[in-house]
Design an enzyme around this catalytic site. Structure first.
Site, short mmCIF file in Angstrom:
data_model
loop_
_atom_site.label_atom_id
_atom_site.label_comp_id
_atom_site.label_asym_id
_atom_site.label_seq_id
_atom_site.Cartn_x
_atom_site.Cartn_y
_atom_site.Cartn_z
N GLY A 1 0.83 -1.42 0.29
CA GLY A 1 0.05 0.20 0.16
C GLY A 1 0.84 1.18 -0.08
N HIS B 1 2.39 0.91 -13.39
CA HIS B 1 3.41 -0.29 -13.65
C HIS B 1 4.80 0.01 -13.51
CE1 HIS B 1 3.99 -4.20 -15.37
NE2 HIS B 1 5.02 -3.53 -16.33
N MET C 1 -3.20 -6.54 -8.11
CA MET C 1 -2.41 -7.78 -8.78
C MET C 1 -3.52 -8.69 -9.59
SD MET C 1 0.58 -6.93 -8.30
CE MET C 1 1.48 -8.06 -9.24
N ARG C 2 -4.42 -8.08 -10.18
CA ARG C 2 -5.61 -8.84 -10.91
C ARG C 2 -5.94 -8.09 -11.99
NH1 ARG C 2 -8.25 -12.69 -9.10
NH2 ARG C 2 -7.78 -12.85 -6.79
#
Length: 189
Positions: free
Chosen positions: A13, A110, A91-92
């Site tokens: 986070g 990214h 992460m999906r």
């Protein structure tokens, strides 16, 4: 007009915190209306709670389909009046349900200079390839993995003597600068 945004995260986070701090000091004219996390127990949950940000923790395994999973998230976003989604270490892959609900209003960060080094472990991929420059990309989300239109990029040099850890640290520093500035600019348009 102040926007209501959601931040999606799966891990520590630190990008959530950078966004929250930029909102708190007025750099970003928005309110974080919801933090969505798909990993129960992730450190970002504690960061959001400490910041007083409403959280939604949903594990994909608790839903019969990706569509049902995303419908639950979309309903929570709508209930909070969210108009933009910012992925910060989420992460999906985002599916059609959310893409259709928030067209051209889902943004990702990214840790590489796209289109190079997509997907997981981008920093490790770049390091092992021996590139001399890597960096950070902020882009709109589409159905592909890290394939949406690029909004902003910043280069991070790979120094002699770097380890993956030292390179990762500098990339994260750049993320924490570039993402809030880019979000502020996007929301001001």
């Amino acid at each position: 007009m102040s926007h209501k945004i959601a931040v999606f995260a799966s891990g520590n986070g630190t990008n959530f915190q950078a966004i929250d701090e930029a909102v708190g000091c007025g750099e970003i004219d928005a309110t974080i209306a919801l933090m969505v996390c798909d990993q129960p127990g992730a450190a970002v949950i504690g960061r959001a709670e400490k910041a007083g940000v409403k959280t939604l923790v949903v594990a994909r395994k608790d839903f019969p389909s990706k569509r049902a999973f995303e419908e639950k998230i979309a309903a929570a976003l709508k209930a909070c009046g969210v108009d933009y989604i910012f992925l910060a270490g989420y992460m999906r892959l985002i599916g059609k349900t959310l893409l259709n609900a928030y067209p051209h209003r889902i943004v990702n960060i990214h840790p590489a200079l796209l289109p190079s080094f997509t997907g997981l472990d981008a920093i490790g991929q770049a390091f092992r390839k021996g590139v001399k420059v890597t960096g950070v990309t902020i882009h709109y989300v589409d159905e592909g993995m890290d394939t949406g239109p690029i909004i902003a990029q910043a280069a991070v040099p790979v120094k002699d003597g770097d380890t993956i850890e030292t390179l990762e640290s500098r990339i994260h520093e750049m993320e924490h600068q570039l993402y809030p500035k880019t979000i502020a600019k996007l929301l001001a348009e």
